[in-house]
Enzyme design. Sequence first.
Site, PDB file in Angstrom:
ATOM      1  N   ASP A 163       0.813  -1.216   0.000  1.00  0.00           N
ATOM      2  CA  ASP A 163       0.000   0.000   0.000  1.00  0.00           C
ATOM      3  C   ASP A 163       0.852   1.274   0.000  1.00  0.00           C
ATOM      4  OD1 ASP A 163      -2.358   1.560   0.261  1.00  0.00           O
ATOM      5  OD2 ASP A 163      -2.174   1.559   2.445  1.00  0.00           O
ATOM      6  N   GLU A 416       3.591  -7.730   7.809  1.00  0.00           N
ATOM      7  CA  GLU A 416       2.342  -8.378   7.387  1.00  0.00           C
ATOM      8  C   GLU A 416       2.559  -9.480   6.364  1.00  0.00           C
ATOM      9  OE1 GLU A 416      -0.694  -5.544   6.415  1.00  0.00           O
ATOM     10  OE2 GLU A 416      -1.018  -5.077   8.523  1.00  0.00           O
ATOM     11  N   TYR A 472      -6.609  -3.216  13.103  1.00  0.00           N
ATOM     12  CA  TYR A 472      -7.537  -2.220  12.547  1.00  0.00           C
ATOM     13  C   TYR A 472      -8.988  -2.463  12.955  1.00  0.00           C
ATOM     14  CZ  TYR A 472      -3.690  -0.286   9.867  1.00  0.00           C
ATOM     15  OH  TYR A 472      -2.514   0.329   9.511  1.00  0.00           O
ATOM     16  N   GLU A 509       0.886  -0.799  14.106  1.00  0.00           N
ATOM     17  CA  GLU A 509      -0.045  -0.068  13.234  1.00  0.00           C
ATOM     18  C   GLU A 509      -1.421  -0.111  13.864  1.00  0.00           C
ATOM     19  OE1 GLU A 509      -0.344  -0.949   9.015  1.00  0.00           O
ATOM     20  OE2 GLU A 509       1.820  -1.277   8.881  1.00  0.00           O
TER      21      GLU A 509
HETATM   22  C1  BDP Z   1      -1.383  -2.355   6.628  1.00  0.00           C
HETATM   23  C2  BDP Z   1      -0.060  -2.158   5.916  1.00  0.00           C
HETATM   24  C3  BDP Z   1       0.213  -0.727   5.532  1.00  0.00           C
HETATM   25  C4  BDP Z   1      -1.042  -0.083   5.002  1.00  0.00           C
HETATM   26  C5  BDP Z   1      -2.088  -0.095   6.093  1.00  0.00           C
HETATM   27  C6  BDP Z   1      -3.399   0.562   5.627  1.00  0.00           C
HETATM   28  O1  BDP Z   1       1.010  -2.675   6.686  1.00  0.00           O
HETATM   29  O2  BDP Z   1       1.251  -0.686   4.589  1.00  0.00           O
HETATM   30  O3  BDP Z   1      -0.829   1.202   4.510  1.00  0.00           O
HETATM   31  O4  BDP Z   1      -2.379  -1.421   6.435  1.00  0.00           O
HETATM   32  O5  BDP Z   1      -4.219  -0.123   5.039  1.00  0.00           O
HETATM   33  O6  BDP Z   1      -1.953  -3.463   6.084  1.00  0.00           O
HETATM   34  O7  BDP Z   1      -3.564   1.754   5.833  1.00  0.00           O
END
Ligand code: BDP
Length: 617
Positions: A163, A416, A472, A509
């Site tokens: 991404d 990931e 997330y 993240e």
């Molecule tokens: C994760 C990835 C990252 C993406 C992020 C996203 O590690 O590179 O930019 O999600 O979706 O899967 O914002």
Amino acid sequence: MLYPMTTPSRALIDLSGLWKFMIDKEVQPIDPKQPLPTEDVISVPASFNDQTASQEIREHVGYVWYETNFSIARALKSERLVLRFGSATHEAWVYLNGQEITHHKGGFTPFEVVINDYLNDGNNRLTVKLSNVLDYSTLPVGNYSESTDEDGHVVRHLDENFDFFNYAGLQRPVKIYSTPKDYIQDITIVPNVDLDRSSAEVEIKTQISDGLDNVKVTILDQNGHPVAEVSGTDSSVTLTDVRLWQPLNAYLYSAQVDGFKNGELVDSYSEAFGIRKIEVRDGQFLFNGQPFYFKGFGKHEDTYVHGRGFNEPVNVLDINLMKDMGANSFRTSHYPYSEEMMRLCDREGIVVIDETPAVGLMASFDFNLSILEQDDFEDDTWKTMKTAAAHKQVIQEIIDRDKNHACVAMWSIANEAATFSKGAHEYFKPLFDLARRLDPQKRPCTYTSIMMANPRTDKCIDLVDVIALNSYYGWYVGNGDLKTAEKATRDELLEYQAKFPEKPIIYTEYGADTVAGLHSNYGEPFSEEFQEDYYRMASKVFDEIPNFVGEQLWNFADFQTKFGIQRVQGNKKGIFTRSREPKMVVRYLKNRWTAIPNLGYKVKSDTQDQAKKLTTK
Ligand code: BDP
């Protein structure tokens, strides 16, 4: 690998500036023995993509050509001259005066070549052919295919398996440095700290070329005063009353290495280092004996016009913004950053999780966790990917480059990957072994895991020292529902903690796309209100979990990505915009992080005693 710099025995020529540039349409062969058939120019260092008004150039997949001319001052001609690329993305063929002199694959690590034998007396023409193609054998991973157009010409297609925009070019400084013919090749520094005695035994290994017969090492404090001296290529020296390198309170010593031949000083190099002790124990990440709490970010090297190119004013601004917010760390997601950034972090006391470019190691994407929970679940990843060789190479190169940096506190071997699939352990075990063997400072190692890999499905957690999660809930899973997200976050962290009580847990993240200036009375997703609610929810859970020792949110700033229906000119999860204006949540995070100490936020009883001892000194 030594960073190129001037010393009393070394000179430096910077080849930054305007280079000739063209994309290779592969219609006519380009002969590197001739000057490039173009008058177009591009600035180096920078990505080429955003420097023109041409969509064709911006989105070009395949080969591009660079050319510059230089001459060497007479005074330097008798020296050993080395051409060094900070990086060349992603694969480079280098020609000097028409002859191929080196080739390097991998777009985020430096490489160099001795050029004396290829130099002309006057003008020298340096030509570089680059490829920005990524496939299943490269890191990062790309989905690559070819077709032919109506004229029978090959058309290359690249769908990034990650991404971020596939910026490419000569993105980091290109330099020529001189050394004497007999020279210092490399220096490795390992500080072994005795916290009780406030002393350190510093091991200094120097690699030298055959011609040198002796080495003297002088250790200087940060003010340049000598504090110790020792000789030999494999030496160690004990320093007392040491000043530790602490997060946001950096202190750098330097090892001034002098190489001698028949008693005469020939080559000198000075390598900065910090004295600090990093341990992972009892679910804690200890920095100099005290529990460290990571506050910070996943980032990108990504700015307007420069693309992924070296942009030092923005690096300085980013570190200042971090410090202003009370942040103390970041991860070099998803590739090694410039050496200049690492040197800046050494000076500023910013703790870095240093990541390889291993991103995109996943063939399929599915949140059907019940399938994944089967013990023998297997997707195509480890059958399709042919990245093991590239992965070994990048681990070698990143450790070789960054081994002495005080700021580097942990290696991230991948981001990931399909660690939930059968075959993952077989793939990763040798890589972790390699990193642990190569790192002279024996730093902890981790990978950051995707949500599909949880305490039940992840097959590789035994390999990591620290559990690093990309999570997330409330965004990709249960978008907008923060109540459910809170429960899911808590349940998952508690499950990790119960199953792996000795391993500290951090978030590498978590975040929500947020359009700067978009507001909502109802806290809807994409609004600045939602972003703040999301981070408040996550923070609340973090504070409840004793083994949770760090929050690195996604992302420091909005950044450019490939096209996609979820991306409006890029990823908007930044807490700053791409031009570094704050979104509303920055104030909340600043209040939170400035109230959280870097050391000793979550203290367990045995480390409490140790911490007391240290603070009463
Ligand atoms: C994760 C990835 C990252 C993406 C992020 C996203 O590690 O590179 O930019 O999600 O979706 O899967 O914002």
